[in-house]
Design a protein around this motif. Sequence first.
Motif, PDB file in Angstrom:
ATOM      1  N   MET A  83       0.842  -1.197   0.000  1.00 43.75           N
ATOM      2  CA  MET A  83       0.000   0.000   0.000  1.00 43.75           C
ATOM      3  C   MET A  83       0.874   1.243   0.000  1.00 43.75           C
ATOM      4  O   MET A  83       2.003   1.228   0.513  1.00 43.75           O
ATOM      5  N   ALA A  84       0.358   2.288  -0.583  1.00 48.91           N
ATOM      6  CA  ALA A  84       1.067   3.568  -0.589  1.00 48.91           C
ATOM      7  C   ALA A  84       1.246   4.026   0.858  1.00 48.91           C
ATOM      8  O   ALA A  84       0.318   3.951   1.668  1.00 48.91           O
ATOM      9  N   SER A  85       2.422   4.497   1.175  1.00 48.22           N
ATOM     10  CA  SER A  85       2.743   4.843   2.559  1.00 48.22           C
ATOM     11  C   SER A  85       1.828   5.921   3.161  1.00 48.22           C
ATOM     12  O   SER A  85       1.486   5.821   4.347  1.00 48.22           O
ATOM     13  N   PRO A  86       1.368   6.945   2.420  1.00 50.47           N
ATOM     14  CA  PRO A  86       0.436   7.901   3.032  1.00 50.47           C
ATOM     15  C   PRO A  86      -0.903   7.252   3.429  1.00 50.47           C
ATOM     16  O   PRO A  86      -1.513   7.649   4.422  1.00 50.47           O
ATOM     17  N   VAL A  87      -1.327   6.243   2.680  1.00 46.10           N
ATOM     18  CA  VAL A  87      -2.545   5.511   3.047  1.00 46.10           C
ATOM     19  C   VAL A  87      -2.303   4.772   4.361  1.00 46.10           C
ATOM     20  O   VAL A  87      -3.150   4.777   5.263  1.00 46.10           O
ATOM     21  N   ARG A  88      -1.141   4.152   4.479  1.00 50.58           N
ATOM     22  CA  ARG A  88      -0.787   3.458   5.731  1.00 50.58           C
ATOM     23  C   ARG A  88      -0.834   4.438   6.908  1.00 50.58           C
ATOM     24  O   ARG A  88      -1.379   4.128   7.969  1.00 50.58           O
ATOM     25  N   SER A  89      -0.277   5.627   6.724  1.00 46.42           N
ATOM     26  CA  SER A  89      -0.296   6.631   7.793  1.00 46.42           C
ATOM     27  C   SER A  89      -1.724   6.965   8.206  1.00 46.42           C
ATOM     28  O   SER A  89      -2.037   7.032   9.395  1.00 46.42           O
TER      29      SER A  89
END
Length: 174
Positions: A83-89
């Motif tokens: 997953m894209a890291s900003p989504v993870r955040s």
Amino acid sequence: MKTLLVYYSRSGNTRKLAQQLAEQCGADIEQIIDQRERTGLVGYFRSALEALLGIRPPIHASKFKPQDYELIVIGGPIWFWNMASPVRSYVVQHGANFNRVAFFLTCGGSGQEKVFADLERLCGRRACARLALTEHQLHQYRQSSALGRFVKKFEQERASDGGEAGGLDSHLAA
């Protein structure tokens, strides 16, 4: 059912899909805004590294409160089968406040099942609907039927008594 659609888009592909989905289901929409630069070659490599290592970069504060919504639809691109890291955040910051969830992903070709599983694990709940579209599918007419099936899936959840998300699709494709 009050719905919030939250998405991250680096290149604009996921943004277009998010806007179509929000319009079809009458959802409030919010873009996850990254605090890091992701343009050019350096931004591309930063994105890849963060995705592979599971890093959670800083993101701007949300304007909507997820706990005010019965359904949160989360979308983003797949970066290097993650997953894209900003989504993870976003999910790590707000996941405890989610009621029901649905996911949509854009990708070059693969990684959907892994990312769906990772999102469910981070959210602590199963998705009532899931959609993954490749770049090729994003540009084809068939996308509208996939979008319609995805929206119908979580609208059925709206009409139900809201029990545990039952009919989980492995992924809806065009």
